[in-house]
Design a protein around this motif. Sequence first.
Motif, mmCIF file in Angstrom:
data_model
loop_
_atom_site.group_PDB
_atom_site.id
_atom_site.type_symbol
_atom_site.label_atom_id
_atom_site.label_comp_id
_atom_site.label_asym_id
_atom_site.label_seq_id
_atom_site.Cartn_x
_atom_site.Cartn_y
_atom_site.Cartn_z
ATOM 1 N N UNK A 49 0.667 -1.305 0.194
ATOM 2 C CA UNK A 49 -0.062 0.095 -0.003
ATOM 3 C C UNK A 49 0.825 1.354 -0.015
ATOM 4 N N UNK A 50 2.178 1.177 -0.428
ATOM 5 C CA UNK A 50 2.894 2.417 -0.310
ATOM 6 C C UNK A 50 3.002 2.881 -1.711
ATOM 7 N N UNK A 51 2.740 3.923 -2.019
ATOM 8 C CA UNK A 51 2.876 4.189 -3.433
ATOM 9 C C UNK A 51 4.316 5.103 -3.828
ATOM 10 N N UNK A 52 4.781 4.305 -4.712
ATOM 11 C CA UNK A 52 6.220 4.553 -5.009
ATOM 12 C C UNK A 52 6.026 4.214 -6.636
ATOM 13 N N UNK A 53 6.983 5.054 -7.476
ATOM 14 C CA UNK A 53 7.208 4.925 -8.890
ATOM 15 C C UNK A 53 7.522 3.295 -9.044
ATOM 16 N N UNK A 54 6.910 2.910 -10.207
ATOM 17 C CA UNK A 54 7.091 1.704 -10.581
ATOM 18 C C UNK A 54 8.308 1.783 -11.386
ATOM 19 N N UNK A 55 8.754 2.770 -12.077
ATOM 20 C CA UNK A 55 10.083 2.867 -12.777
ATOM 21 C C UNK A 55 10.533 4.379 -12.976
ATOM 22 N N UNK A 56 11.815 4.616 -13.408
ATOM 23 C CA UNK A 56 12.213 6.045 -13.798
ATOM 24 C C UNK A 56 12.416 5.995 -15.300
ATOM 25 N N UNK A 57 12.790 7.238 -15.660
ATOM 26 C CA UNK A 57 13.236 7.329 -17.308
ATOM 27 C C UNK A 57 12.448 6.728 -18.117
ATOM 28 N N UNK A 58 11.401 6.732 -17.739
ATOM 29 C CA UNK A 58 10.254 5.995 -18.971
ATOM 30 C C UNK A 58 9.906 7.323 -19.866
ATOM 31 N N UNK A 59 9.846 6.757 -21.140
ATOM 32 C CA UNK A 59 9.396 7.575 -22.302
ATOM 33 C C UNK A 59 8.071 7.631 -22.722
ATOM 34 N N UNK A 60 7.698 6.142 -22.809
ATOM 35 C CA UNK A 60 6.498 5.613 -23.535
ATOM 36 C C UNK A 60 5.646 4.312 -22.433
ATOM 37 N N UNK A 61 4.603 4.511 -22.075
ATOM 38 C CA UNK A 61 3.945 3.234 -21.597
ATOM 39 C C UNK A 61 2.771 3.042 -22.314
ATOM 40 N N UNK A 62 2.346 1.769 -22.225
ATOM 41 C CA UNK A 62 0.844 1.457 -22.890
ATOM 42 C C UNK A 62 0.446 0.425 -21.673
ATOM 43 N N UNK A 63 -1.016 0.281 -21.724
ATOM 44 C CA UNK A 63 -1.815 -0.854 -21.060
ATOM 45 C C UNK A 63 -2.650 -1.615 -22.086
ATOM 46 N N UNK A 339 6.441 14.239 -16.118
ATOM 47 C CA UNK A 339 7.391 14.950 -17.238
ATOM 48 C C UNK A 339 8.819 14.488 -17.141
ATOM 49 N N UNK A 340 9.345 14.290 -15.927
ATOM 50 C CA UNK A 340 10.547 13.844 -15.668
ATOM 51 C C UNK A 340 10.867 12.033 -15.856
ATOM 52 N N UNK A 341 9.900 11.536 -16.444
ATOM 53 C CA UNK A 341 9.940 10.216 -16.489
ATOM 54 C C UNK A 341 9.320 9.100 -15.618
ATOM 55 N N UNK A 342 9.100 9.810 -14.262
ATOM 56 C CA UNK A 342 8.705 8.689 -13.201
ATOM 57 C C UNK A 342 7.252 8.170 -13.830
ATOM 58 N N UNK A 357 8.558 1.517 -21.650
ATOM 59 C CA UNK A 357 9.808 1.824 -22.606
ATOM 60 C C UNK A 357 10.772 2.934 -21.773
ATOM 61 N N UNK A 358 11.894 2.631 -21.659
ATOM 62 C CA UNK A 358 12.767 3.613 -21.011
ATOM 63 C C UNK A 358 13.618 4.343 -21.966
ATOM 64 N N UNK A 359 14.101 5.743 -21.488
ATOM 65 C CA UNK A 359 14.859 6.361 -22.330
ATOM 66 C C UNK A 359 16.128 5.575 -22.805
ATOM 67 N N UNK A 360 16.552 4.370 -22.096
ATOM 68 C CA UNK A 360 17.737 3.829 -22.920
ATOM 69 C C UNK A 360 17.537 2.883 -23.691
ATOM 70 N N UNK A 361 16.051 2.457 -24.236
ATOM 71 C CA UNK A 361 15.544 1.471 -25.006
ATOM 72 C C UNK A 361 15.119 0.302 -24.520
ATOM 73 N N UNK A 362 14.972 0.285 -23.129
ATOM 74 C CA UNK A 362 14.530 -1.180 -22.256
ATOM 75 C C UNK A 362 13.049 -1.133 -22.420
ATOM 76 N N UNK A 363 12.661 -2.310 -22.753
ATOM 77 C CA UNK A 363 11.350 -2.567 -22.928
ATOM 78 C C UNK A 363 10.722 -3.731 -21.763
ATOM 79 N N UNK A 364 9.713 -3.356 -21.080
ATOM 80 C CA UNK A 364 9.353 -4.148 -19.924
ATOM 81 C C UNK A 364 7.933 -4.455 -20.069
#
Length: 376
Positions: A49-63, A339-342, A357-364
Amino acid sequence: MRVRPMTWLLSALATAAAVTATALAVPQGGDRSPDDRTAPAARDARAAGKAKPDAHDVVLAVHGGAGTALDRDKTSPEREKAYRDGLTRALRAGQKVLDKGGSSLDAVQAAVVELEDDPLFNAGKGAVFTADAGHELDASIMRGSDLKAGAVAGVKSLRNPIAGARAVMDKSQHVLLAGEGADDFGARQGLKTVTQDYYWTQARWDALMAAKAAEKGDKKAARSSAALADAQSKGTVGAVAVDRRRDLAAATSTGGMTNKLPGRVGDSPLIGSGTYAKNGTVAASATGTGEVFIRGAATSTISNLVEFKGADVAKAAYEVVVKRLPALGGDGGVIALAPNGDFDAPHSSPGMLHGYLTKGGQVVTKIFPDETPPNS
């Protein structure tokens, strides 16, 4: 193109009678990297129940929806691959736009088009059936730099409803067009049109039959049909992105709810409910019980919490999706990008298909509940 619903319905009924229970065809292909397949995630602080970002430096996400969660033990390797490939193709489509210096708006549209063309998801090709065995699709898109937006609701002949939403935004003075007017407008803009049988899939038909059986109190038939129905019948799709100019954008598309009343409109085409983007705060796309997301003004509330309360994106999204909306009687989730990628993807449903997708090109990609434990 004007649709003649009875013609396609007779065809669909004939097809349903001739086709026995079959599994949804598994899409082939998809450019994948070793990063595309994720291992089961540990139940981290978010599960408590703690709200923390799943990832940083993200530029694109889909669901791909927050409906019934996929069961790891009952999902074949082929089906798992199909879902991960579908999410990955969408991310790669958006990446191509961003890598060329394109806008976040073009990136989210490209990503959503890929998901609309994939029958695994409840949008475009894989749209669910209404109560009268038709298809009515909704979509919206929004640009964070100037709050410009476009949407369509209840369209019946646009191959890609998100393209219709973009056309409304770019080529009209309006924000939302509905029904026949939206279809005709899209056709006049040169968008691809289809007949209703284009959207037909066996899995969605099975889901409708299960719903009809349940309405009649036939539990045995309902269970039998439900066993054949696609587990992601709530699989609304969406995308969020931030580009090199730090401009945000969001887009959402859906076929709605199985067995919904004709004319029903959910949150997906409503700006501030299913979709919202505002530079400096958040880009968000929602999925779940649409009526609840409308009543809770879900995505705009997340933005307001960031802007006026000073909350970060993860805390704001958690506040809305996990704390507020369930009290209104429904569940679901959002993908939310700062805007900062969080990036965060809180949900109150058992699971939510999504990837980033992260700024470095990693897909999760994440498709199983143990990869995305609900925030409860």
